[in-house]
Write a protein that holds these residues in place. Structure first.
Motif, PDB file in Angstrom:
ATOM      1  N   GLY A   1       0.813  -1.208   0.000  1.00 26.77           N
ATOM      2  CA  GLY A   1       0.000   0.000   0.000  1.00 26.77           C
ATOM      3  C   GLY A   1       0.848   1.260   0.000  1.00 26.77           C
ATOM      4  O   GLY A   1       0.455   2.279  -0.574  1.00 26.77           O
ATOM      5  N   LEU A   2       2.027   1.195   0.619  1.00 23.02           N
ATOM      6  CA  LEU A   2       2.925   2.345   0.613  1.00 23.02           C
ATOM      7  C   LEU A   2       3.445   2.621  -0.789  1.00 23.02           C
ATOM      8  O   LEU A   2       3.569   3.782  -1.207  1.00 23.02           O
ATOM      9  N   ASP A   3       3.780   1.569  -1.527  1.00 22.88           N
ATOM     10  CA  ASP A   3       4.268   1.761  -2.899  1.00 22.88           C
ATOM     11  C   ASP A   3       3.222   2.492  -3.741  1.00 22.88           C
ATOM     12  O   ASP A   3       3.545   3.416  -4.488  1.00 22.88           O
ATOM     13  N   LEU A   4       1.970   2.079  -3.623  1.00 22.99           N
ATOM     14  CA  LEU A   4       0.895   2.726  -4.381  1.00 22.99           C
ATOM     15  C   LEU A   4       0.683   4.155  -3.908  1.00 22.99           C
ATOM     16  O   LEU A   4       0.551   5.081  -4.725  1.00 22.99           O
ATOM     17  N   ALA A   5       0.662   4.353  -2.592  1.00 23.01           N
ATOM     18  CA  ALA A   5       0.442   5.701  -2.054  1.00 23.01           C
ATOM     19  C   ALA A   5       1.553   6.645  -2.485  1.00 23.01           C
ATOM     20  O   ALA A   5       1.300   7.809  -2.823  1.00 23.01           O
ATOM     21  N   ALA A   6       2.797   6.167  -2.483  1.00 23.36           N
ATOM     22  CA  ALA A   6       3.918   7.005  -2.908  1.00 23.36           C
ATOM     23  C   ALA A   6       3.770   7.382  -4.380  1.00 23.36           C
ATOM     24  O   ALA A   6       4.023   8.524  -4.779  1.00 23.36           O
ATOM     25  N   HIS A   7       3.344   6.430  -5.198  1.00 21.17           N
ATOM     26  CA  HIS A   7       3.143   6.722  -6.626  1.00 21.17           C
ATOM     27  C   HIS A   7       2.035   7.749  -6.819  1.00 21.17           C
ATOM     28  O   HIS A   7       2.164   8.664  -7.648  1.00 21.17           O
TER      29      HIS A   7
END
Length: 269
Positions: A252-258
């Motif tokens: 979820g962090l990877d998506l949120a960062a993107h």
């Protein structure tokens, strides 16, 4: 699949909620629960680009910050260069990642630094069976049944956390990922300490000083994001069975960062 997310709330959501819920085919109560998390928050995942564009334009028209992206365009942390060693010079950052993969970034190339907190939790259940002599059962059965099987259950809960720093270039290509517990901090020189927490803080300051024109965002560190299911395992050894369930917010962090990166580029933060 197209993802539409809100990166900044404008006024009037309570009044807009029924119309938005109708557009998404949901009940307002369920939609409110979906939107209650920290920003960026995913509003919907849709199959058609046109539907995603319409929804995004509706949200922007109401004064909210909204972005959209294709889910296969999100770079996972596993696909990023995960830094082990680094060296910061005047206008150049040299890194070496897992597997001795090397990389180099010029200060002018750095577009955004996103500071995040990765959290994982594991729940373990262990069941152990044993046979014990039971005098009452032996007496009642005339000695035919001498024991009974007893099962004991124990629970254990573990949690881990790790700071992360995403470095995104202006080209949006080849992002770098700095993970607190994977780094060797010798690149800090005299600023290096014995604590990984202090070292990561020093690294963050050093990278911000290295690329002063880059945008620094730490909302993914200061607000806890929902944990998602990661894995389940089952093991048996003799008369003991152990099952474990893991949850993490890493993907979820990877998506949120993107989404934050896209939001910055589109003027939606």
């Amino acid at each position: 699949m197209f993802i539409v997310a809100v990166t900044r709330w404008g006024p009037g959501l309570d009044q807009q909620l029924p119309e938005l819920a109708a557009q998404l085919g949901m009940f307002p109560y369920d939609l409110r629960a979906r939107l209650a998390g920290p920003l960026p928050v995913i509003v919907a995942r849709v199959h058609e680009r046109e539907a995603a564009s319409t929804l995004m334009n509706t949200l922007r028209g109401w004064g909210h910050g909204a972005v959209g992206c294709e889910d296969d365009k999100v770079v996972s942390s596993e696909a990023m260069l995960q830094v082990r060693d680094f060296r910061i010079e005047a206008d150049r950052l040299e890194v070496e990642g897992v597997g001795q993969v090397r990389g180099e970034v010029e200060a002018a190339q750095v577009y955004m630094l996103i500071h995040a907190m990765a959290v994982s939790e594991q729940h373990h259940v262990k069941e152990t069976s044993s046979k014990q002599f039971n005098a009452a059962r032996a007496l009642l059965s005339g000695g035919m049944v001498m024991s009974k099987t007893t099962t004991t259950t124990s629970h254990a809960h573990d949690s881990d956390s790790e700071e992360r720093l995403y470095l995104f270039r202006r080209s949006f290509t080849e992002p770098l990922l700095f993970c607190q517990h994977q780094l060797r901090y010798t690149g800090l020189g005299s600023a290096m300490s014995r604590s990984s927490h202090d070292n990561f803080a020093a690294l963050t300051l050093a990278l911000r000083a290295f690329a002063p024109d880059a945008v620094y965002d730490d909302r993914l560190r200061t607000t806890r994001r929902k944990l998602g299911f990661e894995a389940a395992t089952h093991e048996q050894a003799g008369k003991s069975k152990t099952s474990s369930v893991s949850h993490s917010n890493a993907s979820g962090l990877d998506l949120a960062a993107h989404l934050l990166l896209v939001g910055l580029a589109r003027g939606q933060l």
